[in-house]
Design an enzyme around this catalytic site. Structure first.
Site, PDB file in Angstrom:
ATOM      1  N   ASP A  56      67.153  37.224  24.992  1.00  0.00           N
ATOM      2  CA  ASP A  56      67.445  36.926  23.670  1.00  0.00           C
ATOM      3  C   ASP A  56      68.782  37.943  23.460  1.00  0.00           C
ATOM      4  O   ASP A  56      68.788  39.105  23.570  1.00  0.00           O
ATOM      5  CB  ASP A  56      66.263  37.429  22.690  1.00  0.00           C
ATOM      6  CG  ASP A  56      66.715  37.040  21.420  1.00  0.00           C
ATOM      7  OD1 ASP A  56      67.531  35.963  21.296  1.00  0.00           O
ATOM      8  OD2 ASP A  56      66.309  37.474  20.299  1.00  0.00           O
ATOM      9  N   GLY A  72      64.292  33.720  12.061  1.00  0.00           N
ATOM     10  CA  GLY A  72      63.195  32.898  11.494  1.00  0.00           C
ATOM     11  C   GLY A  72      62.312  33.594  10.756  1.00  0.00           C
ATOM     12  O   GLY A  72      61.560  33.160   9.831  1.00  0.00           O
ATOM     13  N   THR A  82      61.399  39.851  13.978  1.00  0.00           N
ATOM     14  CA  THR A  82      60.842  41.027  12.801  1.00  0.00           C
ATOM     15  C   THR A  82      59.730  40.580  12.279  1.00  0.00           C
ATOM     16  O   THR A  82      58.961  41.805  12.166  1.00  0.00           O
ATOM     17  CB  THR A  82      62.125  40.825  11.577  1.00  0.00           C
ATOM     18  OG1 THR A  82      63.381  41.091  12.281  1.00  0.00           O
ATOM     19  CG2 THR A  82      61.810  41.937  10.963  1.00  0.00           C
TER      20      THR A  82
HETATM   21  P1  13P Z   1      64.294  37.672  13.043  1.00  0.00           P
HETATM   22  O1  13P Z   1      64.112  39.133  13.919  1.00  0.00           O
HETATM   23  O2  13P Z   1      65.174  37.862  11.679  1.00  0.00           O
HETATM   24  O3  13P Z   1      63.354  36.748  12.915  1.00  0.00           O
HETATM   25  O4  13P Z   1      65.414  36.978  14.150  1.00  0.00           O
HETATM   26  C1  13P Z   1      64.992  36.706  15.397  1.00  0.00           C
HETATM   27  C2  13P Z   1      66.178  36.408  16.262  1.00  0.00           C
HETATM   28  O5  13P Z   1      66.837  35.559  16.033  1.00  0.00           O
HETATM   29  C3  13P Z   1      66.089  36.633  17.583  1.00  0.00           C
HETATM   30  O6  13P Z   1      67.300  36.032  18.171  1.00  0.00           O
END
Ligand code: 13P
Length: 287
Positions: free
Chosen positions: A82, A208, A231
Protein backbone atom coordinates in the site's frame (compact mmCIF):
# COMPACT_ATOMS: atom_id res chain seq x y z
CA UNK A 1 -5.37 -21.63 -1.52
CA UNK A 2 -2.66 -19.63 -3.30
CA UNK A 3 -2.71 -15.84 -3.16
CA UNK A 4 -4.42 -14.27 -6.18
CA UNK A 5 -3.73 -10.96 -7.88
CA UNK A 6 -5.98 -7.89 -7.71
CA UNK A 7 -7.36 -8.35 -11.22
CA UNK A 8 -9.02 -11.60 -10.32
CA UNK A 9 -10.73 -10.03 -7.30
CA UNK A 10 -11.67 -6.80 -9.08
CA UNK A 11 -13.34 -8.79 -11.89
CA UNK A 12 -15.22 -10.82 -9.28
CA UNK A 13 -16.30 -7.59 -7.58
CA UNK A 14 -17.74 -6.26 -10.83
CA UNK A 15 -19.64 -9.45 -11.62
CA UNK A 16 -21.08 -9.72 -8.12
CA UNK A 17 -21.63 -6.00 -7.57
CA UNK A 18 -19.48 -5.80 -4.47
CA UNK A 19 -16.45 -3.69 -3.58
CA UNK A 20 -13.27 -5.46 -2.53
CA UNK A 21 -12.09 -4.50 0.95
CA UNK A 22 -8.40 -3.64 0.88
CA UNK A 23 -7.59 -3.80 4.55
CA UNK A 24 -4.31 -2.85 6.20
CA UNK A 25 -2.48 -5.22 8.50
CA UNK A 26 1.04 -5.30 9.91
CA UNK A 27 1.30 -8.47 11.98
CA UNK A 28 -0.12 -11.93 12.36
CA UNK A 29 -3.03 -10.96 14.61
CA UNK A 30 -4.40 -8.19 12.41
CA UNK A 31 -4.01 -10.31 9.29
CA UNK A 32 -5.73 -13.31 10.91
CA UNK A 33 -8.59 -11.05 12.00
CA UNK A 34 -9.13 -9.69 8.50
CA UNK A 35 -9.02 -13.09 6.81
CA UNK A 36 -11.35 -14.56 9.42
CA UNK A 37 -13.84 -11.74 8.77
CA UNK A 38 -13.58 -12.33 5.02
CA UNK A 39 -14.40 -16.01 5.53
CA UNK A 40 -17.35 -15.24 7.78
CA UNK A 41 -18.74 -12.82 5.16
CA UNK A 42 -17.80 -15.09 2.22
CA UNK A 43 -16.06 -12.08 0.64
CA UNK A 44 -12.62 -12.17 -0.97
CA UNK A 45 -10.27 -9.46 0.33
CA UNK A 46 -6.95 -7.78 -0.22
CA UNK A 47 -4.74 -7.63 2.85
CA UNK A 48 -2.28 -4.86 2.32
CA UNK A 49 0.85 -3.60 4.02
CA UNK A 50 1.35 0.14 4.31
CA UNK A 51 4.80 1.13 3.02
CA UNK A 52 6.10 1.99 6.51
CA UNK A 53 4.83 -1.32 7.84
CA UNK A 54 6.76 -3.18 5.15
CA UNK A 55 9.84 -1.61 6.74
CA UNK A 56 8.53 -2.55 10.20
CA UNK A 57 7.46 -6.15 9.61
CA UNK A 58 9.43 -7.21 6.53
CA UNK A 59 7.84 -8.09 3.19
CA UNK A 60 8.95 -11.71 3.51
CA UNK A 61 7.32 -12.08 6.94
CA UNK A 62 4.04 -10.56 5.73
CA UNK A 63 4.12 -12.81 2.65
CA UNK A 64 4.64 -15.87 4.84
CA UNK A 65 1.76 -14.97 7.19
CA UNK A 66 -0.57 -14.13 4.30
CA UNK A 67 0.36 -17.39 2.60
CA UNK A 68 -0.65 -19.44 5.64
CA UNK A 69 -3.84 -17.40 6.08
CA UNK A 70 -4.70 -17.94 2.44
CA UNK A 71 -4.09 -21.69 2.76
CA UNK A 72 -6.62 -21.75 5.60
CA UNK A 73 -9.14 -19.58 3.77
CA UNK A 74 -12.26 -20.51 1.82
CA UNK A 75 -12.26 -17.17 0.00
CA UNK A 76 -9.55 -15.77 -2.20
CA UNK A 77 -6.96 -13.48 -0.68
CA UNK A 78 -4.57 -11.03 -2.33
CA UNK A 79 -1.57 -9.48 -0.60
CA UNK A 80 -0.68 -5.93 -1.59
CA UNK A 81 1.85 -3.20 -0.94
CA UNK A 82 0.00 0.00 0.00
CA UNK A 83 1.44 3.38 -1.07
CA UNK A 84 4.75 1.95 -2.22
CA UNK A 85 7.23 4.82 -2.20
CA UNK A 86 9.65 3.73 -4.90
CA UNK A 87 10.36 1.27 -7.68
CA UNK A 88 12.79 -0.45 -5.29
CA UNK A 89 10.14 -0.98 -2.59
CA UNK A 90 7.63 -2.27 -5.16
CA UNK A 91 10.27 -4.68 -6.51
CA UNK A 92 11.07 -5.88 -3.00
CA UNK A 93 7.41 -6.83 -2.54
CA UNK A 94 7.07 -8.39 -6.00
CA UNK A 95 10.18 -10.48 -5.28
CA UNK A 96 8.83 -11.45 -1.85
CA UNK A 97 5.69 -12.87 -3.51
CA UNK A 98 3.10 -10.11 -3.06
CA UNK A 99 0.27 -10.43 -5.57
CA UNK A 100 -0.35 -6.67 -5.94
CA UNK A 101 1.68 -3.51 -5.43
CA UNK A 102 0.74 0.13 -5.30
CA UNK A 103 3.28 2.66 -6.48
CA UNK A 104 2.36 6.11 -5.21
CA UNK A 105 4.25 8.90 -6.89
CA UNK A 106 1.20 11.16 -7.09
CA UNK A 107 3.08 14.09 -5.60
CA UNK A 108 5.90 13.83 -8.18
CA UNK A 109 5.61 15.42 -11.61
CA UNK A 110 3.55 13.62 -14.25
CA UNK A 111 6.41 12.40 -16.43
CA UNK A 112 8.36 10.97 -13.50
CA UNK A 113 5.21 9.32 -12.15
CA UNK A 114 4.53 7.72 -15.55
CA UNK A 115 8.15 6.59 -16.03
CA UNK A 116 8.54 4.97 -12.60
CA UNK A 117 5.03 3.47 -12.62
CA UNK A 118 5.75 1.88 -16.01
CA UNK A 119 8.93 0.33 -14.62
CA UNK A 120 6.87 -1.21 -11.80
CA UNK A 121 4.20 -2.42 -14.24
CA UNK A 122 6.88 -4.12 -16.34
CA UNK A 123 8.44 -6.18 -13.54
CA UNK A 124 5.11 -6.83 -11.79
CA UNK A 125 3.20 -8.02 -14.85
CA UNK A 126 6.01 -10.42 -15.73
CA UNK A 127 5.11 -12.26 -12.53
CA UNK A 128 1.33 -11.82 -12.79
CA UNK A 129 1.33 -9.18 -10.02
CA UNK A 130 -1.23 -6.35 -10.29
CA UNK A 131 -0.30 -2.68 -10.06
CA UNK A 132 -2.23 0.23 -8.54
CA UNK A 133 -1.14 3.86 -8.82
CA UNK A 134 -2.56 7.18 -7.65
CA UNK A 135 -3.36 10.38 -9.46
CA UNK A 136 -4.47 13.54 -7.76
CA UNK A 137 -3.48 13.68 -4.11
CA UNK A 138 -5.24 11.83 -1.30
CA UNK A 139 -4.21 13.95 1.67
CA UNK A 140 -4.44 13.38 5.43
CA UNK A 141 -7.81 13.63 7.16
CA UNK A 142 -6.80 16.55 9.38
CA UNK A 143 -7.39 18.82 6.35
CA UNK A 144 -10.62 20.71 5.69
CA UNK A 145 -12.90 19.52 2.86
CA UNK A 146 -11.75 22.57 0.85
CA UNK A 147 -8.09 21.56 1.30
CA UNK A 148 -8.89 17.93 0.44
CA UNK A 149 -10.62 19.14 -2.75
CA UNK A 150 -7.40 20.80 -3.94
CA UNK A 151 -6.03 17.29 -4.53
CA UNK A 152 -8.97 16.07 -6.66
CA UNK A 153 -8.10 13.78 -9.56
CA UNK A 154 -8.50 15.35 -13.00
CA UNK A 155 -10.46 12.81 -15.14
CA UNK A 156 -8.75 13.81 -18.40
CA UNK A 157 -5.26 13.36 -16.95
CA UNK A 158 -6.38 10.16 -15.21
CA UNK A 159 -7.46 8.61 -18.49
CA UNK A 160 -4.15 9.52 -20.11
CA UNK A 161 -2.19 8.22 -17.08
CA UNK A 162 -3.95 4.84 -17.20
CA UNK A 163 -3.27 4.54 -20.93
CA UNK A 164 0.34 5.73 -20.57
CA UNK A 165 1.21 3.32 -17.75
CA UNK A 166 -0.88 0.15 -18.24
CA UNK A 167 -1.80 -0.01 -14.53
CA UNK A 168 -4.54 -2.35 -13.35
CA UNK A 169 -6.41 0.04 -11.06
CA UNK A 170 -6.29 3.72 -10.14
CA UNK A 171 -6.60 5.36 -6.72
CA UNK A 172 -8.49 8.64 -7.01
CA UNK A 173 -8.99 11.72 -4.90
CA UNK A 174 -12.71 12.51 -4.63
CA UNK A 175 -13.10 13.80 -1.07
CA UNK A 176 -11.88 11.01 1.19
CA UNK A 177 -8.61 11.29 3.12
CA UNK A 178 -6.26 9.14 5.19
CA UNK A 179 -6.58 8.83 8.95
CA UNK A 180 -9.07 10.25 11.44
CA UNK A 181 -11.28 12.96 9.94
CA UNK A 182 -11.10 16.33 11.64
CA UNK A 183 -14.16 17.40 9.59
CA UNK A 184 -17.02 15.40 8.08
CA UNK A 185 -15.76 14.30 4.63
CA UNK A 186 -17.53 15.73 1.59
CA UNK A 187 -17.54 13.23 -1.26
CA UNK A 188 -17.72 14.57 -4.81
CA UNK A 189 -19.98 11.88 -6.28
CA UNK A 190 -20.22 13.66 -9.63
CA UNK A 191 -16.43 13.54 -10.03
CA UNK A 192 -16.40 9.91 -8.90
CA UNK A 193 -19.01 9.03 -11.55
CA UNK A 194 -16.97 10.75 -14.24
CA UNK A 195 -13.85 8.84 -13.18
CA UNK A 196 -15.77 5.55 -13.12
CA UNK A 197 -17.03 6.27 -16.64
CA UNK A 198 -13.77 7.42 -18.20
CA UNK A 199 -10.66 6.22 -16.30
CA UNK A 200 -10.30 3.09 -18.40
CA UNK A 201 -9.58 0.79 -15.43
CA UNK A 202 -11.16 -0.12 -12.06
CA UNK A 203 -11.35 2.81 -9.64
CA UNK A 204 -10.06 2.62 -6.06
CA UNK A 205 -11.06 4.83 -3.13
CA UNK A 206 -8.74 5.31 -0.15
CA UNK A 207 -9.38 6.68 3.32
CA UNK A 208 -12.29 4.36 4.15
CA UNK A 209 -11.95 4.87 7.92
CA UNK A 210 -14.54 7.20 9.41
CA UNK A 211 -16.26 7.74 6.07
CA UNK A 212 -20.00 7.72 6.88
CA UNK A 213 -21.73 4.41 6.10
CA UNK A 214 -24.22 6.05 3.72
CA UNK A 215 -21.34 7.52 1.69
CA UNK A 216 -19.59 4.16 1.56
CA UNK A 217 -22.82 2.47 0.45
CA UNK A 218 -23.35 5.04 -2.29
CA UNK A 219 -19.80 4.56 -3.61
CA UNK A 220 -20.24 0.77 -3.51
CA UNK A 221 -23.52 1.08 -5.40
CA UNK A 222 -21.82 3.31 -7.98
CA UNK A 223 -19.24 0.58 -8.58
CA UNK A 224 -15.93 1.46 -6.93
CA UNK A 225 -13.77 -1.64 -7.25
CA UNK A 226 -11.74 -1.44 -4.03
CA UNK A 227 -12.02 0.50 -0.80
CA UNK A 228 -8.93 0.93 1.38
CA UNK A 229 -9.40 0.89 5.14
CA UNK A 230 -6.61 1.05 7.71
CA UNK A 231 -7.03 3.44 10.63
CA UNK A 232 -10.30 1.92 11.88
CA UNK A 233 -8.59 -1.46 12.32
CA UNK A 234 -5.55 -0.04 14.06
CA UNK A 235 -7.75 2.05 16.35
CA UNK A 236 -9.83 -1.04 17.15
CA UNK A 237 -6.65 -2.95 17.97
CA UNK A 238 -5.18 -0.19 20.16
CA UNK A 239 -8.47 0.51 21.94
CA UNK A 240 -8.97 -3.18 22.71
CA UNK A 241 -5.43 -3.54 24.05
CA UNK A 242 -5.87 -0.46 26.24
CA UNK A 243 -9.24 -1.73 27.52
CA UNK A 244 -7.77 -5.16 28.22
CA UNK A 245 -4.93 -3.73 30.29
CA UNK A 246 -7.32 -1.56 32.25
CA UNK A 247 -9.00 -4.80 33.36
CA UNK A 248 -5.95 -7.07 33.72
CA UNK A 249 -2.44 -6.91 35.08
CA UNK A 250 0.23 -6.39 32.42
CA UNK A 251 1.76 -9.65 33.67
CA UNK A 252 -1.21 -11.68 32.41
CA UNK A 253 -0.99 -14.21 29.57
CA UNK A 254 0.00 -12.04 26.61
CA UNK A 255 -1.97 -14.29 24.24
CA UNK A 256 -5.20 -13.30 26.00
CA UNK A 257 -4.53 -9.62 25.27
CA UNK A 258 -3.64 -10.29 21.63
CA UNK A 259 -6.71 -12.49 21.16
CA UNK A 260 -8.94 -9.75 22.59
CA UNK A 261 -7.47 -7.18 20.19
CA UNK A 262 -7.73 -9.60 17.27
CA UNK A 263 -11.44 -10.11 17.97
CA UNK A 264 -11.96 -6.34 17.97
CA UNK A 265 -10.31 -6.02 14.54
CA UNK A 266 -12.39 -8.90 13.19
CA UNK A 267 -15.61 -7.27 14.39
CA UNK A 268 -14.65 -4.00 12.68
CA UNK A 269 -13.77 -5.83 9.46
CA UNK A 270 -17.13 -7.62 9.46
CA UNK A 271 -18.91 -4.24 9.74
CA UNK A 272 -16.93 -2.93 6.76
CA UNK A 273 -17.59 -6.05 4.70
CA UNK A 274 -21.32 -5.76 5.46
CA UNK A 275 -21.25 -2.41 3.65
CA UNK A 276 -19.01 -3.57 0.82
CA UNK A 277 -21.19 -6.60 0.05
CA UNK A 278 -24.53 -4.84 0.66
CA UNK A 279 -25.57 -4.91 -3.03
CA UNK A 280 -24.16 -8.35 -3.76
CA UNK A 281 -25.75 -10.15 -6.68
CA UNK A 282 -25.22 -13.85 -6.27
CA UNK A 283 -23.96 -15.19 -9.59
CA UNK A 284 -23.61 -18.71 -8.26
CA UNK A 285 -19.94 -18.40 -9.19
CA UNK A 286 -17.17 -18.86 -6.64
CA UNK A 287 -14.67 -16.01 -6.25
P1 13P B 1 -7.59 5.01 6.34
O1 13P B 1 -6.47 4.68 7.28
O2 13P B 1 -8.07 6.41 6.46
O3 13P B 1 -8.69 4.02 6.40
O4 13P B 1 -6.98 4.92 4.89
C1 13P B 1 -6.42 3.70 4.50
C2 13P B 1 -5.89 3.81 3.13
O5 13P B 1 -6.41 4.48 2.28
C3 13P B 1 -4.68 3.04 2.87
O6 13P B 1 -4.23 3.23 1.57
Amino acid sequence: MALVNYNKLLAYAKENHITIGAFNSLNMETLQALVSAANKKDAPIIVQTYHKHVDFAGADYMRAIAGVASDHSNVKIALGLDHGRSFEQAKLCVDAGYSGVMIDLASADYDYNVRETKRVVEIAHQKGVSVEAELGTIVDADQTPEEIAKGYTDPVIARKFVADTGIDCLAVSIGTAHGTYAYEPVINFELLQELLDTAGCPVVVHGGSGTPDEDVLKMVEMGIAKLNVGTDFFNAYNDAMAAFYREHTTHCDIADAFAYARDAVEKTAIQKLDLLTHFRVKTGQRD
